[in-house]
Structures are given as structure tokens and as C-alpha cells.
Design a protein around this motif. Structure first.
Motif, mmCIF file in Angstrom:
data_model
loop_
_atom_site.group_PDB
_atom_site.id
_atom_site.type_symbol
_atom_site.label_atom_id
_atom_site.label_comp_id
_atom_site.label_asym_id
_atom_site.label_seq_id
_atom_site.Cartn_x
_atom_site.Cartn_y
_atom_site.Cartn_z
ATOM 1 N N GLY A 181 0.785 -1.228 0.000
ATOM 2 C CA GLY A 181 0.000 0.000 0.000
ATOM 3 C C GLY A 181 0.815 1.275 0.000
ATOM 4 O O GLY A 181 0.304 2.336 0.376
ATOM 5 N N LYS A 182 2.081 1.198 -0.436
ATOM 6 C CA LYS A 182 2.960 2.368 -0.406
ATOM 7 C C LYS A 182 3.099 2.956 -1.806
ATOM 8 O O LYS A 182 3.741 2.352 -2.673
ATOM 9 C CB LYS A 182 4.334 1.977 0.137
ATOM 10 C CG LYS A 182 4.294 1.401 1.547
ATOM 11 C CD LYS A 182 5.667 0.883 1.966
ATOM 12 C CE LYS A 182 5.597 0.239 3.352
ATOM 13 N NZ LYS A 182 6.897 -0.366 3.748
ATOM 14 N N PRO A 183 2.533 4.143 -2.032
ATOM 15 C CA PRO A 183 2.663 4.775 -3.355
ATOM 16 C C PRO A 183 4.117 5.118 -3.665
ATOM 17 O O PRO A 183 4.916 5.382 -2.759
ATOM 18 C CB PRO A 183 1.813 6.043 -3.225
ATOM 19 C CG PRO A 183 0.910 5.800 -2.054
ATOM 20 C CD PRO A 183 1.683 4.917 -1.122
ATOM 21 N N LEU A 184 4.450 5.110 -4.950
ATOM 22 C CA LEU A 184 5.781 5.492 -5.393
ATOM 23 C C LEU A 184 5.705 6.782 -6.188
ATOM 24 O O LEU A 184 4.710 7.027 -6.892
ATOM 25 C CB LEU A 184 6.403 4.396 -6.264
ATOM 26 C CG LEU A 184 6.715 3.056 -5.600
ATOM 27 C CD1 LEU A 184 7.422 2.149 -6.596
ATOM 28 C CD2 LEU A 184 7.568 3.238 -4.365
ATOM 29 N N PRO A 185 6.736 7.616 -6.109
ATOM 30 C CA PRO A 185 6.747 8.848 -6.901
ATOM 31 C C PRO A 185 6.587 8.554 -8.394
ATOM 32 O O PRO A 185 7.201 7.632 -8.921
ATOM 33 C CB PRO A 185 8.141 9.426 -6.614
ATOM 34 C CG PRO A 185 8.538 8.858 -5.293
ATOM 35 C CD PRO A 185 7.941 7.479 -5.264
ATOM 36 N N GLY A 186 5.731 9.287 -9.049
ATOM 37 C CA GLY A 186 5.519 9.151 -10.482
ATOM 38 C C GLY A 186 4.421 8.177 -10.868
ATOM 39 O O GLY A 186 4.103 8.071 -12.051
ATOM 40 N N GLU A 187 3.796 7.508 -9.891
ATOM 41 C CA GLU A 187 2.810 6.491 -10.286
ATOM 42 C C GLU A 187 1.542 7.100 -10.863
ATOM 43 O O GLU A 187 0.739 6.407 -11.477
ATOM 44 C CB GLU A 187 2.485 5.555 -9.121
ATOM 45 C CG GLU A 187 1.717 6.152 -7.970
ATOM 46 C CD GLU A 187 1.311 5.071 -6.962
ATOM 47 O OE1 GLU A 187 0.139 5.082 -6.571
ATOM 48 O OE2 GLU A 187 2.141 4.223 -6.579
ATOM 49 N N ASP A 188 1.347 8.414 -10.677
ATOM 50 C CA ASP A 188 0.185 9.083 -11.270
ATOM 51 C C ASP A 188 0.269 9.097 -12.798
ATOM 52 O O ASP A 188 -0.742 9.287 -13.481
ATOM 53 C CB ASP A 188 0.063 10.509 -10.745
ATOM 54 C CG ASP A 188 1.313 11.347 -10.988
ATOM 55 O OD1 ASP A 188 2.418 10.840 -10.714
ATOM 56 O OD2 ASP A 188 1.183 12.495 -11.448
#
Length: 328
Positions: free
Chosen positions: A255-262
Motif C-alpha cells: 500500500g505504499k505509493p511510489l513517486p511518479g505512479e500518477d
């Protein structure tokens, strides 16, 4: 195209047609608790040859033979005390044992790739009923084109091999989602040949012995899953990603978002709750979903190297390895 029968609604028909097809020397896609298998009569060289041909599998890569009970296993292999203890504790289940072949075994040498040992497993679920009804061991690698992502549903099998198969048995999604753990006992030592659906820590707790992890690069092939490049999607694979490049597909964990995943083509989480069993069950299905996206690369976030994480990382490292024709 293959006939697909739901084993949950038509178990008797599924058993009868599976045995009829196997008797004819044709492979059948069967559900197991690990992944779906491409099963054929392990005593019939023509049937085994069809497995290799359907998968495009190298014939030096041995097959696991699946048995219904201990009596069937003992007709073909010899158990040492440690292996027997492991089998009694973890069968039926996701454990394959590499054992000496008996001289009188009817298993054909094509299944063992000419080795004097044989990988043996007792699967759980409907596949075991098929083997019991058929009465002979079934050689059954994963039901997919060799080197590609393993199937965890009947739909996965149909999409890959449906035009080559006569019959697919559908028992829903595989419970475990990773192939079996493979070990070989040598004297008092237990050697891990492939991590899988059984946590190695469970083996160590039962036996009181440390399971040895051997370096497999360049090693002789003793069991399935030892090829350097395996379980590979069509897209490139990038591991331990700390960010996401535009257009990549992201498969993360915890559940940990990563930079740039948008800006990712697709974002999937193997287990938002950081449950490695859930992650293992989702791994191959999510890889297939990411591979079907527009992404040229699948980025994987970090996964802990503990418990079933060891088996997940093994699959991902092989998926990311250089493929035939690629520079190392």
C-alpha cells in the motif's frame, strides 16, 4: 479450441472426460492449489512428448510427477527418512521432493529428462481426484508456453494454450498462486532447488535443520524452475523500483505509493495489507494484467525477502533475467 468444464458444478463429467482424454495420450489442463498444470500420463512417452511440444519446453528440463497417495509414490521412488517426514507433514500440498527413481518404475525417462531422480508431489484439490481415478502418475508442468507467466486460472490457460488443448478443467483461481517448493535431501542436508508455495521456514521448524540455498546459476538442471530466464512477461521487468517512469506499469506491495505512479499506465498492489500469502496468490495474475496494458516495462516495488517473499523474489528475478538473444 479447448472444452472447459467447471469442476465445481460438473465434477463427475470432469473426472470422466479427463481420464478419457489422458487415456488417449493427450494432455489436460488441471487445477492445483499452486498453479494450473498441463498434465499427461507420466508412463506414456508420446503423451509426455506432447507436453514438451505444446509448451515449447526444452527436453533437458525435467517434469514433476504428481501422485494421488503414498502408495502410488512408493511404486516409483525411494524415500529417505527425512523426505518421508517432510511428505507426511506437507502432503498433499505445495512441496516437491527430488527422490531416487526405482528401477522398476514405469515413469518414462522423458519425464525425468533422463535423470536417475524424479520430482514427486501430491497435489491438493480436484487434481488429486483426477490422478486417483486415472490410476497412474501425471507429469504436469505449469500450463503455459515455456518461460512465460504461469497460469492461476482456467482463463489464463485458455488464452495461452486453448487452441492446442482438448480439455481444460476449471476449479476457479489457484489458492496459492506460486509453484511448489522443491527440495532435495542429500544425507543429512536439505537443499533448496526452488522456493515456492511452502515457506522454507516451515521445513526448518519441522526438521530442525537449516535448508541450504545453493547458487543455481550455471548449475546442472535437477528440477523445474532452475532456468535463469523464466516466468517472463512480454514487457521488460524492472525490480526494486523507487519511482515510476511515465507509461510504465507498476506492481507494488504494502500500500505504499511510489513517486511518479500518477503517470503510470497501470498501478496494482500485490497486497495493500503487506500479506505475503495474498501477494503470492496475486503475483502471476497481476503480471498478466500488467503485460496486457500498453506498458513496455513493468516496474516492481520492493518486496521483503522473508517467508513467501523469497519465492516471489525468485520468480521476479528470473522474469527480469536476460532472455534468449539478449545480452546478459
Amino acid at each position: 479450441m479447448a472444452l472447459i468444464i467447471d469442476t465445481r458444478t460438473e465434477p463427475d463429467r470432469a473426472l470422466a472426460l479427463a481420464c478419457e482424454t489422458l487415456e488417449a495420450g493427450l494432455p489436460v489442463a488441471i487445477p492445483t492449489e499452486t498453479v494450473y498444470g498441463l498434465a499427461a500420463d507420466a508412463t506414456n512417452p508420446d503423451a509426455i512428448g506432447r507436453i514438451y511440444e505444446m509448451k515449447g519446453r526444452p527436453r533437458f528440463n525435467p517434469l514433476i510427477c504428481h501422485v494421488a497417495d503414498f502408495a502410488m509414490a512408493e511404486r516409483h521412488v525411494t524415500f529417505d527418512p527425512i523426505s518421508r517426514r517432510l511428505a507426511e507433514a506437507f502432503w498433499p500440498g505445495p512441496l516437491t521432493l527430488i527422490l531416487p527413481l526405482k528401477g522398476e518404475s514405469a515413469v518414462h525417462s522423458l519425464a525425468s529428462a533422463g535423470l536417475d531422480t524424479l520430482g514427486v508431489r501430491m497435489p491438493d484439490g480436484f487434481s488429486r481426484a483426477v490422478i486417483a481415478r486415472f490410476g497412474r502418475p501425471l507429469a504436469a508442468p505449469s500450463a503455459n508456453t515455456s518461460g512465460k507467466i504461469s497460469p492461476t486460472s482456467a482463463a489464463h490457460v485458455e488464452a495461452d494454450l486453448g487452441d492446442k488443448l482438448a480439455l481444460i478443467l476449471d476449479d476457479g483461481p489457484a489458492d496459492i498462486g506460486l509453484e511448489s517448493t522443491i527440495v532435495k535431501v542429500e544425507g543429512d542436508e536439505i537443499r533448496l532447488l526452488r522456493p515456492g508455495g511452502l515457506d522454507v521456514a516451515d521445513i526448518e521448524r519441522l526438521t530442525g535443520r537449516t535448508v541450504l540455498r545453493a547458487e543455481t546459476a550455471g548449475a546442472a538442471i535437477e528440477a523445474p524452475g532452475m532456468l535463469a530466464s523464466h516466468y517472463a512477461p512480454g514487457a521488460a521487468v524492472r525490480l526494486d523500483a523507487t519511482d515510476v517512469q511515465p507509461g510504465e506499469a507498476l506492481i507494488r506491495f504494502g500500500g505504499k505509493p511510489l513517486p511518479g505512479e500518477d503517470k503510470a499506465a497501470l498501478v496494482l498492489d500485490l497486497s495493500p495489507a503487506s500479506d505475503l500469502r495474498e501477494a503470492a496468490a496475486n503475483l502471476f495474475a497481476y503480471m498478466k494484467q500488467a503485460d496486457a496494458s500498453s506498458a513496455g516495462t513493468i516496474a516492481f516495488g520492493a518486496i521483503p525477502n522473508e517467508g513467501l517473499g523469497e519465492a516471489i523474489l525468485d520468480r521476479l528475478e528470473r522474469a527480469a533475467a536476460p532472455r534468449d538473444g539478449e545480452a546478459p
